[in-house]
Design a protein around this motif. Structure first.
Motif, PDB file in Angstrom:
ATOM      1  N   ASN A  22      33.583 -18.450  82.754  1.00 35.45           N
ATOM      2  CA  ASN A  22      32.452 -18.724  83.650  1.00 35.45           C
ATOM      3  C   ASN A  22      32.332 -17.641  84.719  1.00 35.45           C
ATOM      4  O   ASN A  22      31.231 -17.186  85.028  1.00 35.45           O
ATOM      5  N   ASP A  23      33.458 -17.214  85.283  1.00 36.49           N
ATOM      6  CA  ASP A  23      33.436 -16.142  86.286  1.00 36.49           C
ATOM      7  C   ASP A  23      32.911 -14.843  85.684  1.00 36.49           C
ATOM      8  O   ASP A  23      32.174 -14.104  86.335  1.00 36.49           O
ATOM      9  N   ALA A  24      33.289 -14.548  84.438  1.00 37.14           N
ATOM     10  CA  ALA A  24      32.811 -13.335  83.768  1.00 37.14           C
ATOM     11  C   ALA A  24      31.303 -13.398  83.556  1.00 37.14           C
ATOM     12  O   ALA A  24      30.601 -12.400  83.726  1.00 37.14           O
ATOM     13  N   GLU A  35      30.455 -27.792  80.815  1.00 39.66           N
ATOM     14  CA  GLU A  35      31.829 -27.809  80.284  1.00 39.66           C
ATOM     15  C   GLU A  35      31.835 -27.634  78.762  1.00 39.66           C
ATOM     16  O   GLU A  35      32.609 -26.855  78.220  1.00 39.66           O
ATOM     17  N   LYS A  36      30.956 -28.339  78.049  1.00 44.13           N
ATOM     18  CA  LYS A  36      30.912 -28.240  76.585  1.00 44.13           C
ATOM     19  C   LYS A  36      30.462 -26.844  76.155  1.00 44.13           C
ATOM     20  O   LYS A  36      31.041 -26.256  75.239  1.00 44.13           O
ATOM     21  N   ASP A  40      32.642 -24.150  73.906  1.00 42.31           N
ATOM     22  CA  ASP A  40      32.085 -23.549  72.689  1.00 42.31           C
ATOM     23  C   ASP A  40      32.060 -22.027  72.795  1.00 42.31           C
ATOM     24  O   ASP A  40      32.422 -21.326  71.849  1.00 42.31           O
ATOM     25  N   LEU A  41      31.639 -21.504  73.938  1.00 41.82           N
ATOM     26  CA  LEU A  41      31.592 -20.054  74.128  1.00 41.82           C
ATOM     27  C   LEU A  41      32.990 -19.451  74.107  1.00 41.82           C
ATOM     28  O   LEU A  41      33.215 -18.412  73.479  1.00 41.82           O
ATOM     29  N   SER A  62      36.473  -8.664  73.964  1.00 40.87           N
ATOM     30  CA  SER A  62      37.293  -9.781  73.513  1.00 40.87           C
ATOM     31  C   SER A  62      38.127 -10.306  74.670  1.00 40.87           C
ATOM     32  O   SER A  62      38.193  -9.684  75.732  1.00 40.87           O
ATOM     33  N   ILE A  63      38.791 -11.425  74.438  1.00 43.56           N
ATOM     34  CA  ILE A  63      39.704 -11.971  75.442  1.00 43.56           C
ATOM     35  C   ILE A  63      40.728 -10.885  75.779  1.00 43.56           C
ATOM     36  O   ILE A  63      41.285 -10.248  74.893  1.00 43.56           O
ATOM     37  N   GLY A  64      40.949 -10.647  77.063  1.00 47.26           N
ATOM     38  CA  GLY A  64      41.904  -9.630  77.510  1.00 47.26           C
ATOM     39  C   GLY A  64      41.253  -8.316  77.899  1.00 47.26           C
ATOM     40  O   GLY A  64      41.856  -7.508  78.591  1.00 47.26           O
TER      41      GLY A  64
END
Length: 91
Positions: A22-24, A35-36, A40-41, A62-64
């Motif tokens: 959410n911050d990103a 929240e849902k 999902d994202l 990607s994550i990281g």
């Protein structure tokens, strides 16, 4: 002889992590999700990544990875590479 920059350039960046999706989104000017939608994202990013619009066109993140903001434009850099080049500064 060796030379070093006199002034260190600072910029804003955020690392994409499960806990900070959410911050990103807010960092790149998007809206906050329910929240849902957020779950999902996050799942989608873990498996497929997400594309960030940059001056060079869409870049996969990607994550990281880090999203970097400079002069109203964005770029994406892998987490380990970013962390090898930059250190966090106090504001």
């Amino acid at each position: 002889m060796k030379y070093q920059k006199i002034e260190k350039e600072t910029f804003a960046a955020i690392q994409i992590q499960k806990e900070t999706i959410n911050d990103a989104l807010l960092f790149v000017g998007d809206v906050s999700l329910s929240e849902k939608e957020l779950v999902d994202l996050t799942n989608s990013i873990e498996f497929k990544g997400v594309y960030v619009q940059t001056v060079r066109g869409p870049e996969k993140a990607s994550i990281g990875d880090y999203i970097i903001k400079e002069d109203n434009s964005y770029s994406v850099m892998s987490g380990p590479f970013f962390e090898s080049l930059y250190e966090k500064v106090s504001e």
